[in-house]
Motif scaffolding. Sequence first.
Motif, PDB file in Angstrom:
ATOM      1  N   THR A   1       0.827  -1.199   0.000  1.00  0.00           N
ATOM      2  CA  THR A   1       0.000   0.000   0.000  1.00  0.00           C
ATOM      3  C   THR A   1       0.862   1.250   0.000  1.00  0.00           C
ATOM      4  OG1 THR A   1      -1.477  -1.230   1.446  1.00  0.00           O
ATOM      5  CG2 THR A   1      -1.954   1.104   1.134  1.00  0.00           C
TER       6      THR A   1
ATOM      7  N   THR B   1      -3.142   2.250  11.044  1.00  0.00           N
ATOM      8  CA  THR B   1      -4.476   1.653  11.109  1.00  0.00           C
ATOM      9  C   THR B   1      -5.441   2.219  10.083  1.00  0.00           C
ATOM     10  OG1 THR B   1      -4.799   3.179  12.932  1.00  0.00           O
ATOM     11  CG2 THR B   1      -4.480   0.861  13.498  1.00  0.00           C
ATOM     12  N   SER B   2      -5.293   3.464   9.728  1.00  0.00           N
ATOM     13  CA  SER B   2      -6.236   4.014   8.747  1.00  0.00           C
ATOM     14  C   SER B   2      -5.469   4.630   7.589  1.00  0.00           C
ATOM     15  CB  SER B   2      -7.121   5.076   9.404  1.00  0.00           C
ATOM     16  OG  SER B   2      -6.345   6.255   9.578  1.00  0.00           O
ATOM     17  N   TRP B   3      -6.192   5.019   6.552  1.00  0.00           N
ATOM     18  CA  TRP B   3      -5.522   5.539   5.369  1.00  0.00           C
ATOM     19  C   TRP B   3      -4.829   6.869   5.662  1.00  0.00           C
ATOM     20  CZ3 TRP B   3      -6.864  10.235   3.299  1.00  0.00           C
ATOM     21  CH2 TRP B   3      -8.109  10.767   3.687  1.00  0.00           C
ATOM     22  N   VAL B   4      -5.323   7.582   6.664  1.00  0.00           N
ATOM     23  CA  VAL B   4      -4.710   8.866   7.007  1.00  0.00           C
ATOM     24  C   VAL B   4      -3.262   8.670   7.444  1.00  0.00           C
ATOM     25  CG1 VAL B   4      -5.039  10.981   8.303  1.00  0.00           C
ATOM     26  CG2 VAL B   4      -6.976   9.493   7.865  1.00  0.00           C
ATOM     27  N   HIS B   5      -3.011   7.516   8.043  1.00  0.00           N
ATOM     28  CA  HIS B   5      -1.653   7.241   8.499  1.00  0.00           C
ATOM     29  C   HIS B   5      -0.670   7.109   7.362  1.00  0.00           C
ATOM     30  CE1 HIS B   5      -3.743   5.929  12.250  1.00  0.00           C
ATOM     31  NE2 HIS B   5      -2.657   6.431  12.798  1.00  0.00           N
TER      32      HIS B   5
END
Lengths: 305, 298, 341
Positions: A99, A167-171
Amino acid sequence: MLLYVLKRLAMTILVIAVTSVVAFLLVHLSGDPAAAMAGEGASAADIAAVRETFGFNRPIIVQYLDWLGRVLQGEFGRSYYLRMDVGEVLAERMPVTATLGVAALSFALLLSIPLGVAAALKPNTLIDRFALWLAVAGQALPSFLFALGLMYVFGVYFRILPISGGTSWVHFIMPSIALGYYATPAIMRLTRSGMMDVLQSDHVRTARAYGLSPWRVVIRHGLRHAIVPVVSLAAVQLGFMLGGSIIIESIFSLKGIGYLAWESIQRADIEVIQAILLVIATAYAVLTLLADLLNAALDPRIRIS
Amino acid sequence: MATVFKQPPPKMTLSPARVALRRAARHGSFWVGGTILAVIILAAIFAPLLSAHDPALQDLSQRYIPPVWSEDGSWEHILGTDNLGRDYLARLLYGARVSLLIGFLTILISGTIGTVLGVAAGYWGGWADLIINFVVTIRLTLPVVLVALVVVALVGSSLTLLILVIGLLLWDRFAIVVRSATQQLAQREFVTAARTIGSSTPRILFREILPNITGPLIVVASIELAHAILLEAALSFLGLGVQPPQVSWGLMVAEAKSQLLFRPWMIAVPGAALVLLIFAINLVGDAVRDVTTPEGKA
Amino acid sequence: MSTAPVLEVKGLKVDIPVADDVLHPVRGIDLEVGRGETVAIVGESGCGKSLSALAIMGLLPRSARLSAERIALNGESLTDASPRRWRQLRGDRIAMIFQDPMTALDPAYRIGDQMREILQQHRRVSRRAARERSLELLAKVGIPSPEERLSQYPHQLSGGLRQRVMIAMALLCEPELIIADEPTTALDVTIQAQILRLLRDIQRETGIGLILITHDLGVVAGMAHRIVVMYGGEVVEVGACDAVLGKPLHPYTEGLMRSIPVPGETRRGETLGFIPGIVPRQTGQLAQCGFIDRCPYAHATCAEGPIALREAGGGHLMRCVLPKDGSGRDPQAWIRDTEAV
């Protein structure tokens, strides 16, 4: 065309095979793997035990062939530290790195290609100079510094982005930018020079002569040709990013295989290191192969031969 | 007829090197980059004169003194001190030495390897070319940072090893560029002419090929110099490069990482130095490239 | 057939600023093309004929400066036309055929796609209608099995076929004027004749105006109604085809005629004439005849000032001080042993 694909495929396999040998030798011949794994303060007996268990006392060729045999059956060995099957660990961590890589490359492409096109359309103007300046600045900034800088500005000062975890896409926002920008100068320059060339070409002159809208001329008849070498470059850059992920993942505590590599190196977890080297090298080789094939598919001239 | 030979030979026209130098002198970025580079090199050489402090001397009573421009700063420690009370300016100056030393030594190694391989591949072609291309491909397939980390971690970190590892890893671009330049040269008339008059191969290589690839060679050298310095900084940042008590800018950034929140200047100072050095090297390299590319030639 | 001319150009100038100077590749030319008329523009490379064509199409490079008293297409003045207006006209009312069909077509797209693109840009047509129109035109230009060709890529066609495709593309929107810039130079001699015949037939059928740009006088005979000879950015001779070819009045035209071997007349071993020297400089204003350095008849009057176009009767114009009736010329003047300095 089929012949070309087969030839390239065979070459890729050969490259991966030889690279695996080189990687194996590097890992197993750098110092004493048994001593490294046993750790500091280990007694001679401990080290001997490790050597025995892992077969480091065998001739290197035997060790390699044994490892190769296992790998070809899908067995990557066992992590000494994590007490887990290496294959499992890799599968767990791979998605994060994949990713990150894709996100980083997307960022690089989204930034560089439009900039390159704009610079080519208006050479020697403000936008062109800005683009070139950005390229020069980008090449001078090491990724770890850029990462820290981003962390400071967005994570500490403005507090709008998280500075660790995955944990989330913001990371993934800051890590992607930090990892991807390094490919930006090369992609931007290639796009710009390719566009400048193609805009002088005869078929673009024809497109203009038939009154096609500027958008059509620049994108359909211009960028379509200029982008061909960029595809190859992008694939290769993605390969580099996989190697560079180790730094970014460590800084942002993203649990991908780069971070795993870092941890394993510190713990001298030989089997894991070995496996990761193979995985990254294979990924790079496959990406290069894909790049060449895409090149051949997109470039009408190669199709002829 | 004899009188003709008694006269002194006409003034030689400028060699390509002189022409290139002249044109470089007119190039703005050459001067900017060159000046910055010169300043950094001189600062590194004269470090002991520029700072009276010992970069490795710890003084826990003097920890975290801010630089002179902030409230609690003092001229005693112009750039402040770090977490162990070591003078920051001294560390910066001695760190420059390490960066430059490692940089130049590694490109000496990688440059030699790469040039030898590149000339061999470009001049002889055929099997030599195939094999060397394959070797380059293998090198490119291996992730540099990872390999360097692995070797240093397993063998043990020392300056010599660091230089060797980086030098043995960064020769690929040298090989590629030198190969391409040699190929183009090998086809040109003066090489064929040299061969016709019976020059031996080493002679051809040294007198015809090598002098003519210096242009691209310098350009690649500048790129790889920057690359080597960045690699060392990254390795030191990760803790597997230069080890204390030696100083490295990458190490300084690593040690200051925890201070990102409260004392960002501790990261910014070595960071800025690193960026400035790389920027200067890139400028000089760009200037040399612009000056030596064929379209640029008059 | 007393309709307005398809194209009217007066005083067309193209200037290109370079470094500290300005180039004048086109120094004020006049041009008129009537309905169903073929006008050939003849001249050597660098005389400004191609740039003039690009200027008429609004396709000059960004750095070039265009100025003209008048440019009118079917009466519509284009001297101050916006880029948008130019885009509407190009490919629709006025079309251009280029020299090298190999590179003029985009290798990445099929013929059918490229033709449809043009149609859909200028007309609101469906895919099917575009396909039908494309087939119609491919057949008209004499391309066998047109359905197959539509789905082929340019590299799959021969040079002659590609040029026919270009002609078909030019005709898609039924333009009033076609400019053909060296349309046959890149083709085999036998194909050349076919393409020229095709152009002539189409013109007879549709009555479009045709500007034929070439450096090859052989192409001109049999194709053009009128000839415009350009040299050094200026028009040096204009007239009906037979008049100009039969009795060239300007020394340059005469030199051109002398340097062509005539099949059946020129004998083996006979020296061909040639025009010594090179293309003149493009900077600065002309203060004398532009051809003076290469003209065998040059004398004092030629250097006194710029030479104006003079009427020599019957629409035949020449930019020369020599007698209008054609006397005072010596064909042998062009046959020399060595280059005179």
